[in-house]
Design a protein around this motif. Sequence first.
Motif, PDB file in Angstrom:
ATOM      1  N   HIS A 139       0.274   6.296 -58.333  1.00  0.00           N
ATOM      2  CA  HIS A 139      -0.701   7.289 -57.881  1.00  0.00           C
ATOM      3  C   HIS A 139       0.017   8.421 -57.151  1.00  0.00           C
ATOM      4  CE1 HIS A 139      -3.103   3.655 -58.462  1.00  0.00           C
ATOM      5  NE2 HIS A 139      -4.069   4.490 -58.768  1.00  0.00           N
ATOM      6  N   VAL A 140      -0.623   9.564 -57.093  1.00  0.00           N
ATOM      7  CA  VAL A 140      -0.081  10.704 -56.357  1.00  0.00           C
ATOM      8  C   VAL A 140      -1.019  11.020 -55.196  1.00  0.00           C
ATOM      9  CG1 VAL A 140      -1.136  12.459 -57.867  1.00  0.00           C
ATOM     10  CG2 VAL A 140       0.881  13.038 -56.523  1.00  0.00           C
ATOM     11  N   PHE A 141      -0.400  11.295 -54.034  1.00  0.00           N
ATOM     12  CA  PHE A 141      -1.142  11.576 -52.810  1.00  0.00           C
ATOM     13  C   PHE A 141      -0.656  12.896 -52.226  1.00  0.00           C
ATOM     14  CE2 PHE A 141      -0.800   6.996 -53.377  1.00  0.00           C
ATOM     15  CZ  PHE A 141      -2.122   6.608 -53.313  1.00  0.00           C
ATOM     16  N   GLU A 142      -1.485  13.517 -51.415  1.00  0.00           N
ATOM     17  CA  GLU A 142      -1.151  14.823 -50.835  1.00  0.00           C
ATOM     18  C   GLU A 142      -0.605  14.686 -49.418  1.00  0.00           C
ATOM     19  OE1 GLU A 142      -4.761  17.068 -51.333  1.00  0.00           O
ATOM     20  OE2 GLU A 142      -4.362  17.384 -53.469  1.00  0.00           O
ATOM     21  N   ASP A 143       0.314  13.741 -49.221  1.00  0.00           N
ATOM     22  CA  ASP A 143       0.917  13.549 -47.903  1.00  0.00           C
ATOM     23  C   ASP A 143       2.446  13.481 -47.988  1.00  0.00           C
ATOM     24  OD1 ASP A 143       1.270  11.093 -49.114  1.00  0.00           O
ATOM     25  OD2 ASP A 143       0.221   9.942 -47.579  1.00  0.00           O
ATOM     26  N   GLY A 144       2.999  14.175 -48.957  1.00  0.00           N
ATOM     27  CA  GLY A 144       4.445  14.163 -49.165  1.00  0.00           C
ATOM     28  C   GLY A 144       5.145  15.321 -48.477  1.00  0.00           C
ATOM     29  N   PRO A 145       6.450  15.386 -48.629  1.00  0.00           N
ATOM     30  CA  PRO A 145       7.238  16.431 -47.973  1.00  0.00           C
ATOM     31  C   PRO A 145       7.202  17.765 -48.734  1.00  0.00           C
ATOM     32  CG  PRO A 145       8.673  15.033 -49.258  1.00  0.00           C
ATOM     33  CD  PRO A 145       7.287  14.439 -49.365  1.00  0.00           C
ATOM     34  N   ALA A 146       7.738  18.785 -48.101  1.00  0.00           N
ATOM     35  CA  ALA A 146       7.922  20.087 -48.758  1.00  0.00           C
ATOM     36  C   ALA A 146       8.948  19.886 -49.872  1.00  0.00           C
ATOM     37  CB  ALA A 146       8.425  21.109 -47.738  1.00  0.00           C
ATOM     38  N   PRO A 147       8.944  20.618 -50.900  1.00  0.00           N
ATOM     39  CA  PRO A 147       8.192  21.846 -51.078  1.00  0.00           C
ATOM     40  C   PRO A 147       6.809  21.659 -51.700  1.00  0.00           C
ATOM     41  CG  PRO A 147       9.751  21.628 -52.873  1.00  0.00           C
ATOM     42  CD  PRO A 147       9.954  20.452 -51.957  1.00  0.00           C
ATOM     43  N   THR A 148       6.475  20.485 -52.217  1.00  0.00           N
ATOM     44  CA  THR A 148       5.199  20.313 -52.924  1.00  0.00           C
ATOM     45  C   THR A 148       4.095  19.726 -52.054  1.00  0.00           C
ATOM     46  OG1 THR A 148       5.727  18.080 -53.673  1.00  0.00           O
ATOM     47  CG2 THR A 148       6.423  19.917 -55.111  1.00  0.00           C
ATOM     48  N   GLY A 149       4.455  18.957 -51.030  1.00  0.00           N
ATOM     49  CA  GLY A 149       3.458  18.264 -50.217  1.00  0.00           C
ATOM     50  C   GLY A 149       2.871  17.047 -50.912  1.00  0.00           C
ATOM     51  N   LEU A 150       3.472  16.655 -52.053  1.00  0.00           N
ATOM     52  CA  LEU A 150       2.970  15.517 -52.820  1.00  0.00           C
ATOM     53  C   LEU A 150       3.859  14.293 -52.647  1.00  0.00           C
ATOM     54  CD1 LEU A 150       2.041  17.330 -56.156  1.00  0.00           C
ATOM     55  CD2 LEU A 150       0.518  16.712 -54.263  1.00  0.00           C
ATOM     56  N   ARG A 151       3.221  13.126 -52.771  1.00  0.00           N
ATOM     57  CA  ARG A 151       3.954  11.851 -52.788  1.00  0.00           C
ATOM     58  C   ARG A 151       3.532  11.106 -54.043  1.00  0.00           C
ATOM     59  NH1 ARG A 151       2.191   6.755 -50.858  1.00  0.00           N
ATOM     60  NH2 ARG A 151       0.584   7.819 -49.634  1.00  0.00           N
ATOM     61  N   HIS A 152       4.426  11.109 -55.031  1.00  0.00           N
ATOM     62  CA  HIS A 152       4.211  10.326 -56.243  1.00  0.00           C
ATOM     63  C   HIS A 152       4.681   8.912 -55.902  1.00  0.00           C
ATOM     64  CE1 HIS A 152       3.563  13.878 -58.869  1.00  0.00           C
ATOM     65  NE2 HIS A 152       4.338  14.471 -57.971  1.00  0.00           N
ATOM     66  N   CYS A 153       3.739   8.024 -55.698  1.00  0.00           N
ATOM     67  CA  CYS A 153       4.008   6.644 -55.291  1.00  0.00           C
ATOM     68  C   CYS A 153       4.032   5.798 -56.569  1.00  0.00           C
ATOM     69  CB  CYS A 153       2.903   6.199 -54.334  1.00  0.00           C
ATOM     70  SG  CYS A 153       3.197   4.615 -53.558  1.00  0.00           S
ATOM     71  N   ILE A 154       5.232   5.402 -56.992  1.00  0.00           N
ATOM     72  CA  ILE A 154       5.427   4.853 -58.333  1.00  0.00           C
ATOM     73  C   ILE A 154       5.890   3.396 -58.270  1.00  0.00           C
ATOM     74  CG2 ILE A 154       6.644   5.188 -60.518  1.00  0.00           C
ATOM     75  CD1 ILE A 154       4.763   7.526 -59.722  1.00  0.00           C
ATOM     76  N   ASN A 155       5.315   2.576 -59.127  1.00  0.00           N
ATOM     77  CA  ASN A 155       5.766   1.184 -59.263  1.00  0.00           C
ATOM     78  C   ASN A 155       7.178   1.198 -59.846  1.00  0.00           C
ATOM     79  OD1 ASN A 155       3.311  -0.629 -58.734  1.00  0.00           O
ATOM     80  ND2 ASN A 155       2.486   0.925 -60.107  1.00  0.00           N
ATOM     81  N   GLY A 156       8.121   0.598 -59.146  1.00  0.00           N
ATOM     82  CA  GLY A 156       9.501   0.572 -59.611  1.00  0.00           C
ATOM     83  C   GLY A 156       9.661  -0.119 -60.953  1.00  0.00           C
ATOM     84  N   VAL A 157       8.852  -1.136 -61.214  1.00  0.00           N
ATOM     85  CA  VAL A 157       8.938  -1.876 -62.472  1.00  0.00           C
ATOM     86  C   VAL A 157       8.528  -1.008 -63.666  1.00  0.00           C
ATOM     87  CG1 VAL A 157       6.625  -2.921 -62.460  1.00  0.00           C
ATOM     88  CG2 VAL A 157       8.539  -4.169 -63.443  1.00  0.00           C
ATOM     89  N   ALA A 158       7.835   0.097 -63.412  1.00  0.00           N
ATOM     90  CA  ALA A 158       7.431   1.012 -64.481  1.00  0.00           C
ATOM     91  C   ALA A 158       8.546   1.988 -64.845  1.00  0.00           C
ATOM     92  CB  ALA A 158       6.188   1.791 -64.065  1.00  0.00           C
ATOM     93  N   LEU A 159       9.645   1.929 -64.082  1.00  0.00           N
ATOM     94  CA  LEU A 159      10.748   2.867 -64.262  1.00  0.00           C
ATOM     95  C   LEU A 159      12.036   2.168 -64.659  1.00  0.00           C
ATOM     96  CD1 LEU A 159      10.278   4.906 -60.954  1.00  0.00           C
ATOM     97  CD2 LEU A 159       9.471   5.563 -63.235  1.00  0.00           C
ATOM     98  N   LYS A 160      12.891   2.919 -65.319  1.00  0.00           N
ATOM     99  CA  LYS A 160      14.292   2.544 -65.526  1.00  0.00           C
ATOM    100  C   LYS A 160      15.102   3.712 -65.010  1.00  0.00           C
ATOM    101  CE  LYS A 160      13.851  -0.386 -69.612  1.00  0.00           C
ATOM    102  NZ  LYS A 160      14.129  -0.491 -71.041  1.00  0.00           N
ATOM    103  N   PHE A 161      16.264   3.412 -64.449  1.00  0.00           N
ATOM    104  CA  PHE A 161      17.113   4.483 -63.917  1.00  0.00           C
ATOM    105  C   PHE A 161      18.260   4.746 -64.862  1.00  0.00           C
ATOM    106  CE2 PHE A 161      20.718   5.962 -61.356  1.00  0.00           C
ATOM    107  CZ  PHE A 161      20.152   7.153 -60.879  1.00  0.00           C
ATOM    108  N   VAL A 162      18.476   6.021 -65.179  1.00  0.00           N
ATOM    109  CA  VAL A 162      19.589   6.440 -66.031  1.00  0.00           C
ATOM    110  C   VAL A 162      20.525   7.260 -65.159  1.00  0.00           C
ATOM    111  CG1 VAL A 162      20.281   7.733 -68.086  1.00  0.00           C
ATOM    112  CG2 VAL A 162      18.088   6.503 -68.062  1.00  0.00           C
ATOM    113  N   PRO A 163      21.708   6.712 -64.825  1.00  0.00           N
ATOM    114  CA  PRO A 163      22.639   7.443 -63.944  1.00  0.00           C
ATOM    115  C   PRO A 163      23.152   8.723 -64.592  1.00  0.00           C
ATOM    116  CG  PRO A 163      23.371   5.166 -64.316  1.00  0.00           C
ATOM    117  CD  PRO A 163      22.224   5.420 -65.216  1.00  0.00           C
ATOM    118  N   GLU A 164      23.448   9.702 -63.732  1.00  0.00           N
ATOM    119  CA  GLU A 164      24.019  10.957 -64.219  1.00  0.00           C
ATOM    120  C   GLU A 164      25.436  10.690 -64.687  1.00  0.00           C
ATOM    121  OE1 GLU A 164      25.187  14.423 -61.502  1.00  0.00           O
ATOM    122  OE2 GLU A 164      23.103  14.856 -62.044  1.00  0.00           O
ATOM    123  N   LYS A 165      25.826  11.344 -65.774  1.00  0.00           N
ATOM    124  CA  LYS A 165      27.186  11.109 -66.304  1.00  0.00           C
ATOM    125  C   LYS A 165      28.175  12.067 -65.726  1.00  0.00           C
ATOM    126  CE  LYS A 165      25.478   9.164 -70.527  1.00  0.00           C
ATOM    127  NZ  LYS A 165      25.313   9.177 -71.919  1.00  0.00           N
TER     128      LYS A 165
END
Length: 165
Positions: A139-165
Amino acid sequence: MKLHFILALTVLLTSCNGNSQVKKQATSKENGQEKEFKIQKTKAEWKKELTDAQYYVLREAATENPFTSELLDNKEKGTYVCAACSTPLFKSETKFKSGTGWPSFYQEIEGNVGYDVDYKIGYKRTEEHCATCGGHLGHVFEDGPAPTGLRHCINGVALKFVPEK
């Protein structure tokens, strides 16, 4: 007279329908039409490809327990992609420590995250899903930091991380 008053009060109270009683939830519908995602699979196909936890969150819109994600404290540079279809969703430079127990980002990769309304816990929230496969992210909430003020609160299991090369 007292009986009539009690009966009228009972009818009045039982006919009231507050938001917490509305059993709406985010669906894959827009304007009464099913949303079409680029990647369409059956439940059986998703179950075969995803772990039980991934399936439960991505396809059944569940929420993982807080502070359980391996990605929560990840500080590497790279991209967070959908665990179901590998669509790039968030850049590591937009990740921040929210203290909520879930990976949080102040900005999504534009066009790769979709939104719906979710009433599952009795009030309106904005649900996020992968725009490619429709997988539930969080879910996304309107209590995040600048510059957007948004907090995308994401389930980690829904993500995979791809490191920068």
